[in-house]
Design a protein around this motif. Structure first.
Motif, short mmCIF file in Angstrom:
data_model
loop_
_atom_site.label_atom_id
_atom_site.label_comp_id
_atom_site.label_asym_id
_atom_site.label_seq_id
_atom_site.Cartn_x
_atom_site.Cartn_y
_atom_site.Cartn_z
N GLU A 90 -19.32 56.16 16.21
CA GLU A 90 -19.70 56.17 17.62
C GLU A 90 -21.05 55.53 18.02
OE1 GLU A 90 -20.41 57.87 21.45
OE2 GLU A 90 -18.66 57.80 20.04
N VAL A 91 -21.95 55.44 17.11
CA VAL A 91 -23.30 54.50 17.46
C VAL A 91 -22.83 53.39 17.62
CG1 VAL A 91 -25.20 53.70 16.28
CG2 VAL A 91 -24.74 55.99 16.13
N VAL A 92 -22.18 52.67 17.03
CA VAL A 92 -21.75 51.17 17.25
C VAL A 92 -21.01 50.87 18.55
CG1 VAL A 92 -20.42 49.01 16.18
CG2 VAL A 92 -21.74 50.64 14.59
N ARG A 93 -19.99 51.86 18.66
CA ARG A 93 -19.25 51.88 20.09
C ARG A 93 -20.29 51.97 21.16
NH1 ARG A 93 -18.05 54.67 24.09
NH2 ARG A 93 -19.15 56.32 23.29
N SER A 94 -21.16 52.87 21.37
CA SER A 94 -21.85 53.14 22.14
C SER A 94 -22.90 51.90 22.60
CB SER A 94 -23.09 54.23 22.24
OG SER A 94 -23.66 54.22 21.03
N LEU A 95 -23.41 51.15 21.33
CA LEU A 95 -24.11 50.11 21.48
C LEU A 95 -23.46 48.86 22.18
CD1 LEU A 95 -26.19 47.89 20.50
CD2 LEU A 95 -25.19 47.93 18.34
N CYS A 96 -22.32 48.92 21.74
CA CYS A 96 -21.29 47.64 22.19
C CYS A 96 -21.20 47.70 23.64
CB CYS A 96 -20.08 47.60 21.70
SG CYS A 96 -20.13 47.02 19.96
N GLU A 97 -20.80 49.20 24.26
CA GLU A 97 -20.66 49.53 25.53
C GLU A 97 -21.93 49.21 26.27
OE1 GLU A 97 -20.04 53.59 28.05
OE2 GLU A 97 -18.63 53.06 26.31
N GLN A 98 -23.28 49.50 25.96
CA GLN A 98 -24.50 49.34 26.59
C GLN A 98 -24.75 48.00 26.52
OE1 GLN A 98 -27.57 52.11 25.31
NE2 GLN A 98 -29.09 50.90 26.42
N ALA A 99 -24.61 47.24 25.74
CA ALA A 99 -24.79 45.95 25.62
C ALA A 99 -23.92 45.07 26.75
CB ALA A 99 -24.46 45.13 24.26
N LYS A 100 -22.69 45.46 27.00
CA LYS A 100 -21.85 44.85 28.09
C LYS A 100 -22.23 45.27 29.59
CE LYS A 100 -17.77 44.43 25.13
NZ LYS A 100 -16.51 44.99 24.66
N VAL A 101 -22.49 46.60 29.67
CA VAL A 101 -22.51 47.25 31.08
C VAL A 101 -24.07 47.95 31.20
CG1 VAL A 101 -20.31 47.37 31.17
CG2 VAL A 101 -21.66 49.41 30.49
N GLY A 102 -24.81 48.11 30.12
CA GLY A 102 -26.02 48.69 30.50
C GLY A 102 -27.18 47.95 30.70
N ARG A 103 -28.52 48.40 30.79
CA ARG A 103 -29.59 47.47 31.17
C ARG A 103 -29.73 46.84 29.83
NH1 ARG A 103 -34.85 50.56 33.13
NH2 ARG A 103 -35.67 48.45 32.87
N ALA A 104 -29.88 45.42 30.28
CA ALA A 104 -30.04 44.62 28.81
C ALA A 104 -31.33 44.86 28.03
CB ALA A 104 -29.79 42.89 29.43
N ASP A 105 -32.34 45.13 28.88
CA ASP A 105 -33.73 45.20 27.88
C ASP A 105 -33.47 46.42 27.14
OD1 ASP A 105 -33.61 46.52 30.11
OD2 ASP A 105 -35.76 46.27 30.51
N GLN A 106 -32.88 47.46 27.70
CA GLN A 106 -32.80 48.67 26.85
C GLN A 106 -31.76 48.54 25.73
OE1 GLN A 106 -32.04 51.84 29.32
NE2 GLN A 106 -34.30 51.99 30.23
N ALA A 107 -30.75 47.90 26.03
CA ALA A 107 -29.70 47.70 25.06
C ALA A 107 -30.27 46.93 23.89
CB ALA A 107 -28.61 46.79 25.80
N VAL A 108 -31.15 45.79 24.09
CA VAL A 108 -31.62 45.17 23.13
C VAL A 108 -32.52 46.10 22.02
CG1 VAL A 108 -33.66 43.37 22.21
CG2 VAL A 108 -31.83 42.89 24.24
N ASP A 109 -33.12 46.90 22.62
CA ASP A 109 -34.09 47.60 21.64
C ASP A 109 -33.03 48.85 20.87
OD1 ASP A 109 -36.47 49.12 20.90
OD2 ASP A 109 -35.77 50.86 21.91
N TYR A 110 -32.13 49.27 21.63
CA TYR A 110 -31.23 50.20 21.19
C TYR A 110 -30.37 49.28 19.97
CZ TYR A 110 -27.18 53.24 21.18
OH TYR A 110 -26.12 54.17 20.43
N ALA A 111 -29.94 48.38 20.26
CA ALA A 111 -29.28 47.51 19.25
C ALA A 111 -30.06 47.36 17.94
CB ALA A 111 -28.97 46.19 19.85
#
Length: 409
Positions: free
Chosen positions: A28-49
């Protein structure tokens, strides 16, 4: 983010009852990461990733059960991180530092492919990555010649880091640096010199070969180093040094191969006649050493001085292999002289035995038959009487008799 918050404090030990639950949470963590990297805020996605990758790498050090899926999850998470970086263009210095730390802190973690980060890093980030990686490599102790290298986790991680950097940038200095952390064998010196030579840096390649010659004295692999050194010297116009190296190689490993190398170099320097005489005098000065005599006979044969070769062999002896070559060269002009040679070689080869001896004995006998026919009018009859006697003596040697029968003997 909720899935990640539940894992930030670390994963409890994986056990049989809770393992399925852990895998569900990680997926679930990896799925949410990939989703956020594609459509979320990119700067937040980097920190999350980055947090997700850290969690997964930590988990890899805890799992004791079926961890087959974990490497794939880590690689997917890192791919999501690379995508988020391309979208957000984070600070290149910070990104370079994070990528290096990831690989050094987690040698068993996901594989970093720099081409996936090239756009985000840019020239400035690549330069920072290179500086950090090379600094880590300088801290590794060099494995000296003759020692067995031990690749602990840190060394393995640094080497992998440098290999990928060299592959991506094509930086010869980076490749030489990581290769030079292990100088335990002659082949390492050759590898380094070859990399430099291929890059057109012949003088530096020669310097590494010279270092290898000093370190590996007495090793048979030194011949390869000498060959490379000679070639480099000739390209640089250092003919005298090339000739010195070729002479040293011939003296240390006398043989037809080193003799021909000496000839190649001496021809370039217009000094072959003098060097040829030096090589022959040196071999004759080796006393009754059979090895030296064999080499001298081989050299004389190569130079088509058959009579001189025969005289040396008759006076000082030589190996059976060289006697066979000499007899083959002399059989047409002096068949009567080679008869006792072939008969002696046949007896010795039968006595030695081995899986190849039937074929080798049969070939010697065929040559003996030719020599006998040329040596006397009744040579064929004499050979057949000799052959029948030999077969009676070797009646228990079924392999030899079968080979003789196959050849019509």
């Amino acid at each position: 983010m909720a899935a990640l918050r539940g894992l930030r404090g670390g994963l409890p030990p994986f056990d049989g009852e809770r393992e399925a639950e852990h895998w569900v949470r990680l997926r679930e963590v990896v799925r949410s990461l990939c989703e956020q990297a594609k459509v979320g805020r990119a700067d937040q996605a980097v920190d999350y990733a980055e947090q997700v990758v850290d969690v997964l790498c930590s988990a890899a050090q805890q799992v004791t059960g079926n961890a087959g899926e974990l490497p794939e999850l880590m690689q997917r998470a890192l791919a999501g991180h690379a995508l988020a970086c391309r979208r957000s263009r984070p600070d290149p210095h910070r990104l370079a530092g994070w990528l290096v730390r990831l690989q050094l802190n987690y040698p068993d973690g996901p594989e970093v492919v720099l081409s996936e980060y090239a756009e985000a890093l840019g020239p400035e980030g690549i330069a920072a990555y290179r500086r950090t990686a090379r600094r880590a490599c300088r801290e590794l102790p060099t494995v000296p010649f003759g020692r067995t290298p031990r690749y602990d986790r840190r060394r393995w991680a640094v080497i992998r880091l440098m290999e990928e950097l060299a592959r991506f940038t094509g930086d010869v200095d980076v490749e030489v640096q990581w290769l030079a952390t292990d100088l335990s064998t002659p082949w390492q010196y050759l590898r380094i010199a070859t990399v430099l030579e291929d890059a057109g840096r012949t003088a530096e390649a020669l310097a590494w070969v010279e270092r290898g010659l000093v370190a590996t004295q007495g090793s048979r692999a030194e011949v390869r180093l000498v060959d490379m050194a000679v070639d480099a010297c000739l390209r640089l116009g250092k003919t005298t040094r090339a000739l010195q190296l070729a002479r040293n190689a011939f003296r240390d490993w006398p043989g037809l191969d080193t003799y021909l190398k000496l000839r190649t170099v001496a021809d370039r320097a217009d000094r072959w006649p003098a060097q040829r005489e030096w090589a022959r005098r040196w071999l004759r000065a080796q006393g009754e050493d059979p090895g030296g005599s064999s080499v001298l006979v081989q050299i004389l044969l190569w130079d088509s001085e058959i009579d001189a070769a025969w005289a040396v062999a008759a006076e000082r002896g030589c190996s059976d292999r060289v006697w066979a070559s000499l007899a083959a060269e002399r059989v047409m002009q002096h068949p009567e002289q080679v008869l006792p040679v072939y008969r002696r070689l046949v007896r010795r080869r039968i006595a030695v035995g081995g899986p190849d001896h039937p074929t080798e004995v049969a070939e010697l006998l065929e040559s003996l038959g030719v020599a006998w026919e040329k040596a006397a009018d009744d040579g064929r009859a004499k050979f057949h009487r000799y052959l029948e006697e030999l077969k009676r003596e070797c009646s228990g040697n079924r392999a030899l008799l079968a080979e003789l029968a196959r050849r019509g003997m």
